[in-house]
Design an enzyme around this catalytic site. Structure first.
Site, mmCIF file in Angstrom:
data_model
loop_
_atom_site.group_PDB
_atom_site.id
_atom_site.type_symbol
_atom_site.label_atom_id
_atom_site.label_comp_id
_atom_site.label_asym_id
_atom_site.label_seq_id
_atom_site.Cartn_x
_atom_site.Cartn_y
_atom_site.Cartn_z
ATOM 1 N N THR A 99 8.432 10.374 8.519
ATOM 2 C CA THR A 99 8.345 10.312 9.974
ATOM 3 C C THR A 99 9.746 10.442 10.578
ATOM 4 O O THR A 99 10.737 9.982 9.981
ATOM 5 C CB THR A 99 7.685 9.003 10.469
ATOM 6 O OG1 THR A 99 8.224 8.646 11.737
ATOM 7 C CG2 THR A 99 7.880 7.852 9.528
ATOM 8 N N TYR B 54 6.554 -0.527 9.144
ATOM 9 C CA TYR B 54 5.906 0.723 8.707
ATOM 10 C C TYR B 54 6.959 1.818 8.489
ATOM 11 O O TYR B 54 6.996 2.467 7.443
ATOM 12 C CB TYR B 54 4.856 1.178 9.738
ATOM 13 C CG TYR B 54 4.660 2.669 9.738
ATOM 14 C CD1 TYR B 54 4.088 3.309 8.643
ATOM 15 C CD2 TYR B 54 5.090 3.459 10.809
ATOM 16 C CE1 TYR B 54 3.948 4.698 8.616
ATOM 17 C CE2 TYR B 54 4.951 4.834 10.796
ATOM 18 C CZ TYR B 54 4.390 5.447 9.697
ATOM 19 O OH TYR B 54 4.260 6.800 9.659
ATOM 20 N N HIS B 55 7.812 2.017 9.488
ATOM 21 C CA HIS B 55 8.819 3.080 9.357
ATOM 22 C C HIS B 55 9.778 2.781 8.195
ATOM 23 O O HIS B 55 10.267 3.698 7.534
ATOM 24 C CB HIS B 55 9.597 3.244 10.667
ATOM 25 C CG HIS B 55 8.763 3.823 11.783
ATOM 26 N ND1 HIS B 55 8.187 3.050 12.766
ATOM 27 C CD2 HIS B 55 8.388 5.103 12.054
ATOM 28 C CE1 HIS B 55 7.509 3.831 13.598
ATOM 29 N NE2 HIS B 55 7.609 5.085 13.192
ATOM 30 N N LEU C 264 0.380 9.858 23.318
ATOM 31 C CA LEU C 264 -0.244 10.826 24.228
ATOM 32 C C LEU C 264 -1.774 10.739 24.151
ATOM 33 O O LEU C 264 -2.452 10.792 25.184
ATOM 34 C CB LEU C 264 0.250 12.250 23.922
ATOM 35 C CG LEU C 264 -0.273 13.323 24.866
ATOM 36 C CD1 LEU C 264 0.003 13.004 26.328
ATOM 37 C CD2 LEU C 264 0.343 14.682 24.520
ATOM 38 N N ASN C 265 -2.310 10.570 22.953
ATOM 39 C CA ASN C 265 -3.767 10.398 22.830
ATOM 40 C C ASN C 265 -4.225 9.181 23.655
ATOM 41 O O ASN C 265 -5.262 9.206 24.308
ATOM 42 C CB ASN C 265 -4.164 10.207 21.369
ATOM 43 C CG ASN C 265 -4.018 11.493 20.555
ATOM 44 O OD1 ASN C 265 -3.817 12.561 21.116
ATOM 45 N ND2 ASN C 265 -4.115 11.384 19.241
ATOM 46 N N ARG C 266 -3.405 8.119 23.618
ATOM 47 C CA ARG C 266 -3.770 6.900 24.368
ATOM 48 C C ARG C 266 -3.727 7.169 25.874
ATOM 49 O O ARG C 266 -4.625 6.785 26.611
ATOM 50 C CB ARG C 266 -2.796 5.784 23.983
ATOM 51 C CG ARG C 266 -3.262 4.415 24.384
ATOM 52 C CD ARG C 266 -2.445 3.309 23.722
ATOM 53 N NE ARG C 266 -1.069 3.267 24.126
ATOM 54 C CZ ARG C 266 -0.017 3.377 23.312
ATOM 55 N NH1 ARG C 266 -0.205 3.546 22.035
ATOM 56 N NH2 ARG C 266 1.207 3.306 23.776
ATOM 57 N N SER D 27 10.419 -0.285 12.725
ATOM 58 C CA SER D 27 9.279 -1.160 12.410
ATOM 59 C C SER D 27 9.182 -1.268 10.889
ATOM 60 O O SER D 27 9.817 -0.471 10.171
ATOM 61 C CB SER D 27 7.962 -0.573 12.944
ATOM 62 O OG SER D 27 7.538 0.498 12.109
ATOM 63 N N ASN E 110 0.831 -1.207 0.000
ATOM 64 C CA ASN E 110 0.000 0.000 0.000
ATOM 65 C C ASN E 110 0.868 1.261 0.000
ATOM 66 O O ASN E 110 0.696 2.154 -0.837
ATOM 67 C CB ASN E 110 -0.925 -0.008 1.220
ATOM 68 C CG ASN E 110 -1.903 1.145 1.183
ATOM 69 O OD1 ASN E 110 -2.828 1.152 0.388
ATOM 70 N ND2 ASN E 110 -1.674 2.150 2.011
ATOM 71 N N LYS F 298 8.538 4.022 5.030
ATOM 72 C CA LYS F 298 8.719 5.477 4.885
ATOM 73 C C LYS F 298 10.121 5.785 4.349
ATOM 74 O O LYS F 298 10.305 6.724 3.570
ATOM 75 C CB LYS F 298 8.518 6.187 6.233
ATOM 76 C CG LYS F 298 7.127 6.050 6.803
ATOM 77 C CD LYS F 298 6.100 6.639 5.876
ATOM 78 C CE LYS F 298 5.132 7.551 6.538
ATOM 79 N NZ LYS F 298 4.047 7.985 5.665
HETATM 80 N N1 LIG Z 1 -0.428 10.733 13.149
HETATM 81 C C1 LIG Z 1 0.862 10.766 13.458
HETATM 82 O O1 LIG Z 1 1.236 10.880 14.624
HETATM 83 C C2 LIG Z 1 1.896 10.678 12.364
HETATM 84 C C3 LIG Z 1 3.249 10.858 12.700
HETATM 85 C C4 LIG Z 1 4.212 10.801 11.699
HETATM 86 C C5 LIG Z 1 3.832 10.579 10.388
HETATM 87 N N2 LIG Z 1 2.512 10.395 10.077
HETATM 88 C C6 LIG Z 1 2.156 10.162 8.680
HETATM 89 O O2 LIG Z 1 1.149 11.068 8.305
HETATM 90 C C7 LIG Z 1 0.256 10.469 7.390
HETATM 91 C C8 LIG Z 1 -1.170 10.609 7.906
HETATM 92 O O3 LIG Z 1 -1.243 9.998 9.186
HETATM 93 P P1 LIG Z 1 -2.624 9.844 9.935
HETATM 94 O O4 LIG Z 1 -2.313 9.707 11.366
HETATM 95 O O5 LIG Z 1 -3.557 10.883 9.472
HETATM 96 O O6 LIG Z 1 -3.071 8.418 9.392
HETATM 97 P P2 LIG Z 1 -4.519 7.957 8.905
HETATM 98 O O7 LIG Z 1 -4.492 6.472 8.761
HETATM 99 O O8 LIG Z 1 -5.556 8.519 9.785
HETATM 100 O O9 LIG Z 1 -4.618 8.655 7.472
HETATM 101 C C9 LIG Z 1 -4.202 8.059 6.291
HETATM 102 C C10 LIG Z 1 -5.397 8.024 5.356
HETATM 103 O O10 LIG Z 1 -4.964 7.499 4.106
HETATM 104 C C11 LIG Z 1 -5.937 6.602 3.632
HETATM 105 N N3 LIG Z 1 -5.284 5.645 2.749
HETATM 106 C C12 LIG Z 1 -4.319 4.750 3.042
HETATM 107 N N4 LIG Z 1 -4.002 4.031 1.963
HETATM 108 C C13 LIG Z 1 -4.771 4.480 0.946
HETATM 109 C C14 LIG Z 1 -4.913 4.132 -0.409
HETATM 110 N N5 LIG Z 1 -4.227 3.118 -0.940
HETATM 111 N N6 LIG Z 1 -5.785 4.826 -1.172
HETATM 112 C C15 LIG Z 1 -6.520 5.841 -0.650
HETATM 113 N N7 LIG Z 1 -6.448 6.196 0.646
HETATM 114 C C16 LIG Z 1 -5.576 5.526 1.435
HETATM 115 C C17 LIG Z 1 -6.511 5.952 4.878
HETATM 116 O O11 LIG Z 1 -7.798 5.408 4.664
HETATM 117 C C18 LIG Z 1 -6.508 7.108 5.877
HETATM 118 O O12 LIG Z 1 -7.734 7.790 5.874
HETATM 119 C C19 LIG Z 1 0.691 9.024 7.226
HETATM 120 O O13 LIG Z 1 1.445 8.893 6.046
HETATM 121 C C20 LIG Z 1 1.558 8.788 8.436
HETATM 122 O O14 LIG Z 1 2.537 7.820 8.170
HETATM 123 C C21 LIG Z 1 1.542 10.443 11.037
#
Ligand SMILES: NC(=O)c1ccc[n+]([C@@H]2O[C@H](COP(=O)([O-])OP(=O)(O)OC[C@H]3O[C@@H](n4cnc5c(N)ncnc54)[C@H](O)[C@@H]3O)[C@@H](O)[C@H]2O)c1
Length: 384
Positions: free
Chosen positions: A144, A181-182, A241-243, A179, A118, A185
């Site tokens: 990240t 996931y990371h 922190l949310n948790r 991880s 993905n 990235k």
């Molecule tokens: N939230 C954090 O603390 C944080 C920290 C560092 C980096 N990030 C990065 O920021 C970005 C957003 O994070 P988030 O917390 O909003 O995550 P999130 O999962 O809430 O948002 C990602 C959105 O992308 C959509 N998505 C994923 N794959 C898809 C696809 N193939 N087609 C269409 N839509 C797709 C998901 O349905 C989701 O709504 C991510 O890339 C994440 O890695 C987030």
């Protein structure tokens, strides 16, 4: 500007859409609801339900008079990505659309494969679509801080000058993720850097720390939760922190992993939106991979737990802290000194984590106390 937000239904995506729309940008969002379906499959429903994207768009239009264009589709599907970019001809594309949970990526083979395919699939399709249809568009990609890991030297802002046997060269700062996931990235960054070199794309890669927070200026325009982002508090999708805030409200011990001296850079969701806007409004140059470290304050897990404990107690909550076996493979004590000048120089004024802000978060969670499912806090998804 015409701004397309990939992943516009997410925790950060929807608030970003409203924020940019409120400032007069022409905003479109696309999402496959992957996050919602993974939460449903894994019993990780957020603290309160939020409307779907079409409903959110209608609510925002009622409130602001401004329209947000909505597409529901899987962006790993080339036909979906190509049609979207061709139709909208965006000047900036914010790429949030990834599977963002480290624990989910470590759950089992299927979850790992989904994360890999993905995340790289969307990034690759985006690069190809920009090249094919809008070669001058600016890609703003969410990376990240976890890409850097916790090296025993200072972390620079994306790049490092290396002197070797009397010669010098600037390289991407070494990356070693904790991880799968990371690691995806890191692979995204490598893909972008390759195509920046060969196709002269304009790219900003934002190395973001864990985000906390619930409300933004735009969501506060309504008394109910209908414009809020969703809030996950479970082990898989909830950031730390949310948790802790939800655990405090539930009377469940704040679960600190291992020694709790893991240090990271954090930021408030309001600051995420400002960073994204600054990046969009001041684009990278053609052939530039601009890397910015996106966090405002550094805390250990123990410090965060103690802050939530102290503020929660003042509000009359029975908050306790408990160390649990660390499900992750990570250093529990380490050096951590990351740079973060770029966004401050571009105009970010940080929102600091004050006691008032923590109290506000706790008070906004309290009305949803009956929705909290305690089994979601600790699922014991281990790295080993
Ligand atoms: N939230 C954090 O603390 C944080 C920290 C560092 C980096 N990030 C990065 O920021 C970005 C957003 O994070 P988030 O917390 O909003 O995550 P999130 O999962 O809430 O948002 C990602 C959105 O992308 C959509 N998505 C994923 N794959 C898809 C696809 N193939 N087609 C269409 N839509 C797709 C998901 O349905 C989701 O709504 C991510 O890339 C994440 O890695 C987030």
């Amino acid at each position: 500007m015409r701004v397309l937000i990939l992943g516009g239904d997410g925790y950060l995506g929807w608030p970003t859409a409203m924020h940019l729309s409120a400032r007069g940008h022409e905003v479109a969002v696309a999402d496959s609801y992957l996050r919602r379906s993974l939460c449903r499959e894994n019993d990780c429903d957020p603290l309160f339900p939020v409307p779907n994207l079409h409903e959110r768009m209608r609510l925002w239009k009622q409130h602001s008079g401004r329209r947000i264009d909505v597409t529901v589709g899987d962006l790993t599907d080339w036909a979906v990505m190509a049609a979207l970019v061709q139709r909208l001809k965006p000047e900036a594309i914010i790429h949030y659309a990834e599977q963002p949970a480290a624990p989910y990526s470590m759950l089992d083979r299927k979850a790992a494969a989904l994360t890999l395919h993905n995340n790289l699939g969307v990034t690759f399709n985006l690069i190809q679509a920009v090249r094919a249809f809008v070669p001058d568009a600016h890609i703003v990609k969410l990376g990240t801080m976890g890409e850097y890991g916790t090296p025993n030297i200072d972390i620079e802002e994306g790049w490092i000058d290396v002197e070797h046997k009397g010669r010098r060269q600037k390289f991407l700062y070494p990356r070693q993720a904790g991880s799968l996931y990371h690691t995806t990235k890191i692979m995204d960054t490598d893909l972008l850097w390759f195509y920046v070199r060969v196709w002269k794309l304009r790219v900003t890669d934002l190395m973001q720390g864990p985000v906390y927070g619930l409300t933004t200026a735009e969501s506060e325009t309504r008394d109910d939760t209908s414009l809020l982002s969703f809030l996950n508090y479970d082990e898989m999708f909830g950031t730390v922190l949310n948790r802790f805030i939800v655990q405090a409200v539930a009377g469940y011990p704040l679960t600190v992993y291992g020694k709790g001296n893991q240090i990271r850079g954090y930021l408030n969701i309001r600051d995420t939106l400002i960073c994204l806007r600054l990046a969009v409004e001041k684009p990278a140059a053609p052939g530039e991979l601009r890397i910015l470290n996106q966090f405002t304050e550094v805390f250990s897990v123990n410090q965060l737990a103690q802050r939530v404990h102290d503020v929660g107690r003042k509000l009359g909550l029975d908050v306790t802290i408990k160390s649990v076996a660390n499900p992750r493979i990570e250093a529990e004590e380490h050096y951590y000194n990351p740079a973060h000048h770029g966004l401050l120089e571009m105009g970010l004024t940080p929102t600091y984590l004050t006691d008032d802000l923590l109290a506000d978060m706790i008070e906004r969670v309290i009305p949803h106390r009956d929705n909290i499912v305690a089994e979601r806090f600790l699922r014991r998804i281990t790295w080993a």
